[in-house]
Write a protein that holds these residues in place. Structure first.
Motif, PDB file in Angstrom:
ATOM      1  N   ASP A 171       0.663  -0.910  -0.083  1.00  8.71           N
ATOM      2  CA  ASP A 171       0.032  -0.021   0.181  1.00  8.71           C
ATOM      3  C   ASP A 171       1.157   1.183   0.110  1.00  8.71           C
ATOM      4  O   ASP A 171       2.149   1.015   1.020  1.00  8.71           O
ATOM      5  CB  ASP A 171      -1.168   0.252   0.951  1.00  8.71           C
ATOM      6  CG  ASP A 171      -2.057  -0.844   0.885  1.00  8.71           C
ATOM      7  OD1 ASP A 171      -2.156  -1.181   0.647  1.00  8.71           O
ATOM      8  OD2 ASP A 171      -3.062  -0.424   1.816  1.00  8.71           O
ATOM      9  N   HIS A 194      -9.050   7.497   6.096  1.00  7.08           N
ATOM     10  CA  HIS A 194      -9.900   7.076   5.078  1.00  7.08           C
ATOM     11  C   HIS A 194     -10.904   7.237   3.961  1.00  7.08           C
ATOM     12  O   HIS A 194     -10.675   7.480   2.844  1.00  7.08           O
ATOM     13  CB  HIS A 194     -10.633   4.590   5.378  1.00  7.08           C
ATOM     14  CG  HIS A 194      -8.761   4.089   5.384  1.00  7.08           C
ATOM     15  ND1 HIS A 194      -8.731   4.014   6.700  1.00  7.08           N
ATOM     16  CD2 HIS A 194      -8.562   3.160   5.153  1.00  7.08           C
ATOM     17  CE1 HIS A 194      -8.079   2.852   7.343  1.00  7.08           C
ATOM     18  NE2 HIS A 194      -7.560   2.658   6.235  1.00  7.08           N
ATOM     19  N   LYS A 220      -5.151   6.996   8.976  1.00  5.31           N
ATOM     20  CA  LYS A 220      -5.477   7.821   7.896  1.00  5.31           C
ATOM     21  C   LYS A 220      -7.627   8.493   8.424  1.00  5.31           C
ATOM     22  O   LYS A 220      -7.581   6.886   8.218  1.00  5.31           O
ATOM     23  CB  LYS A 220      -5.094   7.654   7.030  1.00  5.31           C
ATOM     24  CG  LYS A 220      -5.221   6.537   5.983  1.00  5.31           C
ATOM     25  CD  LYS A 220      -4.862   6.648   4.466  1.00  5.31           C
ATOM     26  CE  LYS A 220      -5.752   6.081   3.751  1.00  5.31           C
ATOM     27  NZ  LYS A 220      -5.538   4.499   3.931  1.00  5.31           N
ATOM     28  N   ASP A 244       0.267   4.191   1.552  1.00  6.24           N
ATOM     29  CA  ASP A 244       0.246   4.302   2.963  1.00  6.24           C
ATOM     30  C   ASP A 244       0.963   3.189   3.818  1.00  6.24           C
ATOM     31  O   ASP A 244       0.210   3.104   5.190  1.00  6.24           O
ATOM     32  CB  ASP A 244      -1.218   4.889   3.432  1.00  6.24           C
ATOM     33  CG  ASP A 244      -2.144   3.658   3.302  1.00  6.24           C
ATOM     34  OD1 ASP A 244      -1.601   2.971   2.619  1.00  6.24           O
ATOM     35  OD2 ASP A 244      -2.921   3.539   3.626  1.00  6.24           O
TER      36      ASP A 244
END
Ligand code: GAL
Ligand code: GAL
Ligand code: MN
Length: 243
Positions: free
Chosen positions: A108, A238, A236, A110
């Motif tokens: 990913d 999302h 985070k 992130d």
């Protein structure tokens, strides 16, 4: 005496070179996800596959500078959830650019490396246990319309979509199979519960991983779990990023 020492030094040097592999690290970062890439690549340069020859491939529509170790591949934003769902199809489509590596891994955007990740992950088919679903059934797709469907008597581990890989040959084979399966689902207007992650889990039932990584390699930031984070999935909002 001097001769022997030189021979020994040569052997050590040769062993190092012989054990060094070339590794491609693929990341999809369309839309707002591009902001994670500079810090992710910086952390990978510090911690990922030291002593091996690593090259980064970023699929993005954002503004990123290529570097000697980084190739930018243009990828338009597809919108949620296609930005994640179509990742394997992106990996399969540009295979000619990285199939020469010994190993390919995908993660990913992130995420952040916070500790050394090295030779211990190099294997043919590499899966990572989902940090929240260890020793649990896992959230497989169970609807029979889907090519990702997992029956009640199948499935032993549940793997995270955030980090996986393998030998180039095996990784690209997986990317092609998952792409075809997702296409079949889309022909029925169907998207599996956890998108590409559902298909990845089906794939690893049919093609057992040769190496299962513990959740150290997909550790959710800010959680208190009994693992030693090496690769962290960042906290985070999302919703904000999927828009
Ligand atoms: C998300 C994933 C990100 C990025 C995004 C698409 O699901 O967590 O790393 O790949 O899809 O740009
Ligand atoms: C969540 C994660 C999702 C998906 C899901 C599986 O924690 O955010 O990406 O992996 O678990 O149940
Ligand atoms: Mn994520």
């Amino acid at each position: 005496m001097k001769h022997r020492l030189l021979t020994l030094l040569f052997l050590i040097f040769f062993a190092r070179i012989a054990n060094a592999h070339s590794v491609g690290l693929l990341m999809v970062a369309t839309g707002k996800y591009v902001q994670f890439i500079p810090q992710l690549i910086e952390s990978a340069r510090t911690y990922f596959c030291k002593g091996h020859d690593v090259h980064y491939y970023v699929f993005t529509d954002g503004n990123l500078q290529p570097a000697p170790d980084t190739t930018i591949i243009f990828q338009q934003r597809l919108g949620w959830p296609h930005d994640t769902l179509k990742r394997f199809s992106m990996y399969a489509s540009h295979a000619d650019q990285y199939q020469h590596h010994d190993y390919l891994f995908a993660l990913d955007a992130d995420m952040l490396f916070v500790d050394y990740v090295g030779s211990e992950i190099l294997s043919d088919r590499v899966a990572t246990l989902h940090p929240c679903l260890v020793n649990q059934r896992g959230t497989y797709e169970t609807r029979s319309i889907s090519t990702a469907c997992v029956k009640a008597d199948e499935g032993t581990h549940y793997f995270a979509g955030g980090f996986n890989g393998g030998s180039s040959k095996e990784f690209l084979k997986m990317a092609c199979t998952i792409t075809a399966n997702i296409e079949k689902d889309l022909e029925h207007g169907f998207i599996a519960l956890w998108h590409d992650e559902s298909h990845l889990n089906r794939y690893f039932i049919d093609n057992k991983p040769t190496l299962i990584l513990c959740p150290d390699y997909c550790y959710p930031e800010g959680w208190d779990l009994p693992y030693n984070p090496k690769l962290v999935a960042l906290l985070k909002d999302h919703k904000k990023f999927q828009n």
